[in-house]
Design an enzyme around this catalytic site. Structure first.
Site, mmCIF file in Angstrom:
data_model
loop_
_atom_site.group_PDB
_atom_site.id
_atom_site.type_symbol
_atom_site.label_atom_id
_atom_site.label_comp_id
_atom_site.label_asym_id
_atom_site.label_seq_id
_atom_site.Cartn_x
_atom_site.Cartn_y
_atom_site.Cartn_z
ATOM 1 C CE1 TYR A 53 -3.094 -2.702 0.305
ATOM 2 C CE2 TYR A 53 -3.752 -2.373 2.484
ATOM 3 C CZ TYR A 53 -4.100 -2.839 1.284
ATOM 4 O OH TYR A 53 -4.977 -3.806 1.447
ATOM 5 C CB THR A 242 -21.390 5.183 -0.936
ATOM 6 O OG1 THR A 242 -21.210 5.566 -2.245
ATOM 7 C CG2 THR A 242 -20.553 4.355 -0.269
ATOM 8 C CE LYS A 244 -17.884 7.113 -3.691
ATOM 9 N NZ LYS A 244 -16.762 7.479 -2.715
#
Length: 353
Positions: A53, A242, A244
């Site tokens: 990451y 979500t 969105k």
């Protein structure tokens, strides 16, 4: 929050885990530290990260997330002892030659990666050390089928377990886990551990959400019978669940400017950017609204309602997103609503496999 035991290990964690893969890419260090502070204020002390990451992966941000978390520990003496810390050793390269050269993942690679993670995290021990994806060639990350002709495995599972055993014996790792694994892989890791008195895997971290329920295609029975816990990642389907993106496609009118699928072409080309994934997400989000819930609350309630899930990993880019997700936690879905979800799955399958 009631703590949950991970597998047969001595680790007890919250049913929510803070995912951190955005730290160092979308999230700068001060914001990441604010999110970590807020997570603890809200009672979430289980943190998951990985050596590769931030995501999307780049050479310039390799190890950045662990470094940010390590700096947070250094700024807050005593917090490390209050944290259940999970990280991962990357599997074979997958084109990321800045992680390691070649296609394999040797025992030496595992030990070296652990040592580097310990240094970046500024800690003496990792509570849960996971293999990020199998050393074998397996169907994962959008690949649906296993193809033996593509098999490139070079390091036997027993050799991987023996390397992990050395880390456990040295006190550098408390428990071990897998990620993006198959039923075969879980069975083999457990069988060989029991046969050779090596560490037993406590967890499998796999994608699990309304758009991808492939865990329920046999892996869940394997984990249940072998006593291995599921850590569910991407419960909100990279933001698709979500709501969105409901007003437009991932790049069309209505798409939020700062969202991952909007920002990164590499993400749009993966399973989350498929037209089928977007279409299915809109159907589930509409079902949520029909039952008087926000899409976020509905998607998290799905994970919270399923016996398969031990802890759900939440990835956020702001304190506000973290609060919204934690505020949405705790809800469950009735058997009738779960049956409606099952009917949608029969129609649309698992578009984000």
């Amino acid at each position: 929050m009631k703590k949950i035991r991970l597998g047969h290990s001595d680790l007890y964690v919250t049913p929510i885990c803070l995912g951190t893969m955005t730290f160092g890419e979308q999230v700068d260090e001060p914001t990441a530290h604010a999110i970590l502070n807020r997570s603890f204020e809200r009672g979430v002390d289980f943190i998951d990260t990985a050596e590769m990451y931030a995501v999307p992966t780049r050479k310039e941000t390799f190890g950045a997330t662990e470094t940010i978390i390590g700096n947070w520990f250094a700024k807050h003496p005593g917090m490390r002892a209050k944290t259940v810390l999970a990280t991962k050793v990357a599997g074979p390269s997958r084109g990321m030659d800045w992680v390691r050269q070649g296609s394999g993942m040797t025992a030496e690679d595992i030990v070296a990666s652990c040592e580097n993670s310990l240094r970046r995290l500024q800690t003496d021990v990792i509570d849960l050390y996971q293999i990020h994806w199998p050393e074998r060639h397996v169907p994962a990350f959008g690949n649906l089928y296993y193809d033996p002709c593509k098999e490139t495995s070079r390091t036997p599972i027993r050799e991987q377990l023996e390397a992990l055993a050395k880390l456990v014996e040295a006190g550098k790792v408390r428990a071990i886990g897998l990620s993006n694994e198959t039923p075969y892989g879980v069975h083999e890791f457990v069988r060989l551990a029991e046969e050779h008195r090596l560490p037993r895997v406590a967890t499998v971290q796999n994608v699990y959400n309304l758009l991808n329920r492939t865990v329920e295609n046999g892996l869940d029975e394997t984990m249940h019978r072998l006593g291995v816990s599921l850590l569910a990642y991407s419960p909100l389907g990279y933001g698709l669940l979500t709501g969105k993106y409901d007003a437009g496609g991932s790049t069309g009118p209505g798409a939020p400017a700062g969202a991952r699928i909007t920002l990164y072409e590499s993400v749009r080309k993966q399973r989350w950017g498929r037209p089928g994934s977007l279409a299915a997400a809109r159907r589930y989000n509409q079902l949520a609204r029909e039952h008087g819930m926000t899409p976020t609350k509905f998607a998290l309630a799905f994970c919270n309602s399923k016996w398969q899930v031990a802890s759900t990993i939440l990835g956020v880019t702001s304190v506000a997103q973290l609060d919204e997700s934690i505020d949405s936690w705790g809800a469950t879905l009735s058997p009738e609503v779960l049956a409606e979800i099952d009917q949608l799955r029969l129609e649309m399958h698992d578009p984000a496999f």
